[in-house]
Design an enzyme around this catalytic site. Structure first.
Site, PDB file in Angstrom:
ATOM      1  N   CYS A  70      -6.700 -12.710   4.762  1.00  0.00           N
ATOM      2  CA  CYS A  70      -5.727 -11.809   4.158  1.00  0.00           C
ATOM      3  C   CYS A  70      -4.361 -11.980   4.805  1.00  0.00           C
ATOM      4  O   CYS A  70      -4.228 -11.845   6.028  1.00  0.00           O
ATOM      5  CB  CYS A  70      -6.204 -10.365   4.296  1.00  0.00           C
ATOM      6  SG  CYS A  70      -4.998  -9.149   3.725  1.00  0.00           S
ATOM      7  N   CYS A  73      -2.986  -8.631   6.788  1.00  0.00           N
ATOM      8  CA  CYS A  73      -3.562  -8.138   8.032  1.00  0.00           C
ATOM      9  C   CYS A  73      -2.688  -8.585   9.203  1.00  0.00           C
ATOM     10  O   CYS A  73      -1.911  -9.535   9.091  1.00  0.00           O
ATOM     11  CB  CYS A  73      -4.983  -8.675   8.205  1.00  0.00           C
ATOM     12  SG  CYS A  73      -6.199  -7.883   7.129  1.00  0.00           S
ATOM     13  N   HIS A 147      -7.635  -3.248   6.841  1.00  0.00           N
ATOM     14  CA  HIS A 147      -7.841  -3.962   5.583  1.00  0.00           C
ATOM     15  C   HIS A 147      -8.766  -3.202   4.639  1.00  0.00           C
ATOM     16  O   HIS A 147      -8.611  -3.290   3.411  1.00  0.00           O
ATOM     17  CB  HIS A 147      -8.426  -5.347   5.874  1.00  0.00           C
ATOM     18  CG  HIS A 147      -8.689  -6.170   4.646  1.00  0.00           C
ATOM     19  ND1 HIS A 147      -7.720  -6.958   4.047  1.00  0.00           N
ATOM     20  CD2 HIS A 147      -9.810  -6.315   3.878  1.00  0.00           C
ATOM     21  CE1 HIS A 147      -8.232  -7.552   2.976  1.00  0.00           C
ATOM     22  NE2 HIS A 147      -9.498  -7.182   2.856  1.00  0.00           N
ATOM     23  N   ASN A 187      -0.037  -0.691  -6.973  1.00  0.00           N
ATOM     24  CA  ASN A 187      -1.123  -1.062  -7.869  1.00  0.00           C
ATOM     25  C   ASN A 187      -2.402  -1.140  -7.042  1.00  0.00           C
ATOM     26  O   ASN A 187      -2.411  -1.792  -5.994  1.00  0.00           O
ATOM     27  CB  ASN A 187      -0.887  -2.436  -8.501  1.00  0.00           C
ATOM     28  CG  ASN A 187       0.397  -2.505  -9.296  1.00  0.00           C
ATOM     29  OD1 ASN A 187       0.823  -1.528  -9.887  1.00  0.00           O
ATOM     30  ND2 ASN A 187       1.022  -3.672  -9.312  1.00  0.00           N
ATOM     31  N   HIS A 198      -5.807  -5.794   0.487  1.00  0.00           N
ATOM     32  CA  HIS A 198      -5.269  -4.956   1.559  1.00  0.00           C
ATOM     33  C   HIS A 198      -4.445  -3.810   0.962  1.00  0.00           C
ATOM     34  O   HIS A 198      -3.704  -4.015   0.003  1.00  0.00           O
ATOM     35  CB  HIS A 198      -4.377  -5.818   2.466  1.00  0.00           C
ATOM     36  CG  HIS A 198      -4.079  -5.192   3.782  1.00  0.00           C
ATOM     37  ND1 HIS A 198      -4.702  -5.570   4.955  1.00  0.00           N
ATOM     38  CD2 HIS A 198      -3.208  -4.205   4.135  1.00  0.00           C
ATOM     39  CE1 HIS A 198      -4.219  -4.854   5.952  1.00  0.00           C
ATOM     40  NE2 HIS A 198      -3.321  -4.008   5.478  1.00  0.00           N
ATOM     41  N   HIS A 200      -1.636  -1.859  -0.027  1.00  0.00           N
ATOM     42  CA  HIS A 200      -0.196  -2.148  -0.011  1.00  0.00           C
ATOM     43  C   HIS A 200       0.423  -1.741  -1.332  1.00  0.00           C
ATOM     44  O   HIS A 200      -0.258  -1.519  -2.328  1.00  0.00           O
ATOM     45  CB  HIS A 200       0.055  -3.643   0.232  1.00  0.00           C
ATOM     46  CG  HIS A 200      -0.272  -4.513  -0.946  1.00  0.00           C
ATOM     47  ND1 HIS A 200      -1.570  -4.799  -1.332  1.00  0.00           N
ATOM     48  CD2 HIS A 200       0.534  -5.154  -1.841  1.00  0.00           C
ATOM     49  CE1 HIS A 200      -1.556  -5.580  -2.405  1.00  0.00           C
ATOM     50  NE2 HIS A 200      -0.291  -5.808  -2.739  1.00  0.00           N
ATOM     51  N   GLN A 202       4.583  -2.091  -3.508  1.00  0.00           N
ATOM     52  CA  GLN A 202       5.751  -2.942  -3.638  1.00  0.00           C
ATOM     53  C   GLN A 202       6.988  -2.087  -3.935  1.00  0.00           C
ATOM     54  O   GLN A 202       6.875  -0.928  -4.338  1.00  0.00           O
ATOM     55  CB  GLN A 202       5.548  -3.965  -4.761  1.00  0.00           C
ATOM     56  CG  GLN A 202       4.383  -4.915  -4.529  1.00  0.00           C
ATOM     57  CD  GLN A 202       4.268  -5.952  -5.625  1.00  0.00           C
ATOM     58  OE1 GLN A 202       5.136  -6.791  -5.791  1.00  0.00           O
ATOM     59  NE2 GLN A 202       3.180  -5.900  -6.381  1.00  0.00           N
TER      60      GLN A 202
END
Length: 381
Positions: A70, A73, A147, A187, A198, A200, A202
């Site tokens: 990933c 991470c 994660h 999303n 992971h 996250h 945007q």
């Protein structure tokens, strides 16, 4: 909050957000990265009076890597990632595969005329073919170094730090030349199209006001002309008075399913005091948001417990007033709010955007908003 800005090996900016002031973030990026190369542009669609981003370089972005590879991470155990530190709280960095480039030089208005034309736009045939560099900025926000976690697993203190990062990035990006609107969003879930597992989100800094916001501004202006009042104020007051679609409410925020919800389970979260963007929230509003938003996400995850504890896929995004200059009054009319929805309509079934939705922008919802609100109230964490 402590903010530390650094650079990755290819020149992209990375920012650590920490709750402690004594943390030192000086780990260098040791990867042998070449400078990023993007080819983003925006093209004008005269039929819909909208801009479309063309970003063909994104075809090569990372797609569902295994957990031990990933890129979000921390860098540890000999493996180097996008985050040089061995651990972190919240990190924001420039996307390696951005939809918009960071060379912000000029803005595109929502409507194009010959007078609006910028140098370099092409004109040929009976209609002008308008294209500009896709100026703007795209950033990735890592909510936690864990994660296997999700936003709903964060503590209120962790959410508060994410909110600080969203607010800081809104301020910084809005100040960039040519940026017209800042959109912070998440999303979650493969069903949504997420390619990195992971936790996250945007942030997009657009060089134009988005079509959805343009429609909201037009509706708000028309409501003001008809009634002399603000549309968002009247909408929130009506939902609170009706009550049937309210999912949860606090002293400073109200979460409700909209009367004409497009998605099977869709919740809008409004501050009870109208403000234009994240920067305008006061401390009490920030504190209550953290607990109320976690409550909403946990309710979403309980909707489909019959699927063996599967996480509910969703999209969540902040709608903020655009920072466009020369448009007096628009920022004061549009109200900051969060919109959260899932494409899952029942256990094992998704709401697909088929002919009516994709072809004509006419949504057909299989779940009544009142039923959705009642179900969300029932699945209290």
């Amino acid at each position: 909050m402590k903010k530390t800005s650094t650079r990755l090996a290819d020149g992209r900016e990375l920012i650590y957000y920490d709750s402690r002031d004594d943390l030192v973030r000086d780990d260098p990026d040791r990867r042998p990265l070449e400078a990023t190369s993007t080819a983003s542009e925006i093209r004008y669609d005269p039929l819909l009076d909208e801009w479309v981003a063309i970003a063909s370089h994104r075809q090569g972005r990372i797609y569902h890597p295994p957990a031990d590879e990933c890129p979000l991470c921390p860098s540890r155990d000999g493996r180097l990632s996008e985050i040089p530190a061995a651990d972190y709280e919240v990190v924001v960095f420039e996307n390696r595969f951005p939809s918009l480039t960071s060379a912000v030089t000029g803005a595109a208005t929502g409507s194009v005329t010959d007078q609006d034309a910028a140098p370099g736009e092409q004109r040929s045939g009976p209609l002008p073919q308008l294209a500009r560099p896709g100026v703007g900025r795209c950033e990735v926000v890592c909510f936690t170094s864990d994660h296997d976690a999700s936003f709903a697993d964060l503590t209120p203190a962790q959410v508060a730090l994410v909110l600080e990062a969203w607010t800081d990035r809104t301020a910084e990006l809005s100040a960039l030349p040519g940026v017209e609107q800042v959109f912070c969003f998440e999303n979650r879930g493969k069903e949504i199209g997420v390619t990195l597992g992971h936790p996250h989100g945007q942030i997009y800094a657009y060089p134009f006001v988005t079509p959805r916001t343009e429609r909201m501004l037009a509706a708000t202006a028309a409501h003001r002309r008809r009634t002399g009042r603000n549309l968002f104020d009247d909408l929130l007051a009506a939902e609170r008075a009706d009550g049937r679609r309210v999912v949860s409410a606090g002293e400073h925020w109200t979460a409700f399913v909209p009367y004409a919800a497009r998605w099977p389970y869709e919740v809008h979260l409004y501050p009870n005091r109208r403000v234009g963007d994240l920067l305008a929230l006061n401390e009490a509003e920030r504190a209550e948001f953290c607990t109320l938003y976690l409550d909403l996400l946990q309710r979403f995850d309980r909707l489909f417990d019959a699927e063996g504890g599967a996480r509910t896929p969703y999209i969540a995004g902040w709608h903020q007033a655009p920072g466009r200059s020369g448009a007096p009054g628009t920022g004061g009319e549009l109200a900051l709010h969060m919109e959260l929805f899932t494409i899952r309509r029942t256990v094992g079934k998704l709401k697909h955007l088929a002919g009516s939705e994709s072809g004509m922008d006419v949504f057909i919802n299989d779940v009544s908003p009142e039923q959705a609100a009642r179900r969300l109230r029932e699945v209290s964490p």
